[in-house]
Every structure is written in structure tokens, then in C-alpha cells.
Design an enzyme around this catalytic site. Sequence first.
Site, PDB file in Angstrom:
ATOM      1  N   ILE A  40       0.891  -1.152   0.000  1.00  0.00           N
ATOM      2  CA  ILE A  40       0.000   0.000   0.000  1.00  0.00           C
ATOM      3  C   ILE A  40       0.932   1.205   0.000  1.00  0.00           C
ATOM      4  CG2 ILE A  40      -0.190  -0.076   2.535  1.00  0.00           C
ATOM      5  CD1 ILE A  40      -2.980   1.112   2.333  1.00  0.00           C
ATOM      6  N   SER A  41       0.694   2.154  -0.881  1.00  0.00           N
ATOM      7  CA  SER A  41       1.575   3.319  -0.999  1.00  0.00           C
ATOM      8  C   SER A  41       1.468   4.218   0.218  1.00  0.00           C
ATOM      9  CB  SER A  41       1.217   4.128  -2.246  1.00  0.00           C
ATOM     10  OG  SER A  41       1.479   3.382  -3.410  1.00  0.00           O
TER      11      SER A  41
END
Length: 189
Positions: A40-41
Site C-alpha cells: 500500500i503506498s
Amino acid sequence: MDEKLRQFFSSLDRSFFVDEPYKVLSSLDRPLPIGHGQTISQPSLVAYMTEQLELNKTHTVLEIGTGSGYQTAFLAEFSGKVYTVERIEELRRKARERLDFLGYRNISYRVGDGTLGWAEHAPFDRIMVTAAPKEIPSLLLEQLAPGGIMIIPVGPQGWQELLKVTKDKNGMASERKLLDVAFVALVRK
């Protein structure tokens, strides 16, 4: 950052999009593992990329890399319709459960090769790519509507350039480097 985007960014609980043992780290502005070698960024990058798309409720968006669904929530919140493609069925399933729970009904999901886009629903006003190909996939560029914007990290594994690709009304594309970034590789399914 736009005020509506800032408010949404502040209100969306990132911990909802990650599993244990990473929930405790979800408030940090850094990428986190979500399984299957994917991440997940970092939240600030998600907000920045969303802002660069210049979204409004009339836009139809193609997202390549559903992942945890965190970026998808931003796209669904600020556009009219989102088509999201994920190559890993388990990630797609979990993201859909999360986004359904949050009440988003303007998202269509597909498991497949993101480099192919989703031709049946093209052209797209906006395209968000959340994994890095070595070069811009030609099919994604073809599926971007005249006047459209694509945000895409491009380059070798480990370090890429985040590009803003725009198409003019005549269909001519141009690109501008936004940032140096590190994303997982966009691979063919």
C-alpha cells in the site's frame, strides 16, 4: 492540496486497508506490505497522485493495481465511475469487501493483466497506475481519452519516475515528470 481532498485524506482510516501486524504502522507516511509481494503506498503519495489526476464527478477512471483498495477509495470518492484491475484475486476480493463496506457503488472490478487496460469501457478520462512498468503500456495510452490524464510510475524495478501523461483534444500525448518514486513492478498476468 484541495480542501475536499485534504478532508477526505484526514478522514479515511488507512488501518482499515491493511492487515495485522501492520495496522499499528498504518499512521506512518510510508508504504506497507499487503501480501503477495505488493504494498500500500504511503498516504501522502496517494493524495498527491489523486490531486494530479484533477478529478471531478463526470470522470470515468481506470485504475491499474487495486491492491488494498486504499487508492481506489480516493478515486471513487472524487470521480463518477472507477474500473479497477488487479492481477491477484485475493487482493481484489479483499479490496472489494472493504470498499463495499464503505458504501462505494461506483466501482467495477476485474482480475487480469493491467497492461491490457479494460478496452470494453474505454476511453477513460483518467488512468491511475499504481505499479511500475518499464515503459508506458501502449494499450493504456490508447485507452486514454482526448483531454485525459494518466498518472503512472515508469522505469526499472526499484526506482522510477512518476509521470503525468496528458492527451490533447487531438489525441497527441505528452508527459511530464512529477517525482522520483519506488513502486512494485507492473507485471503481465
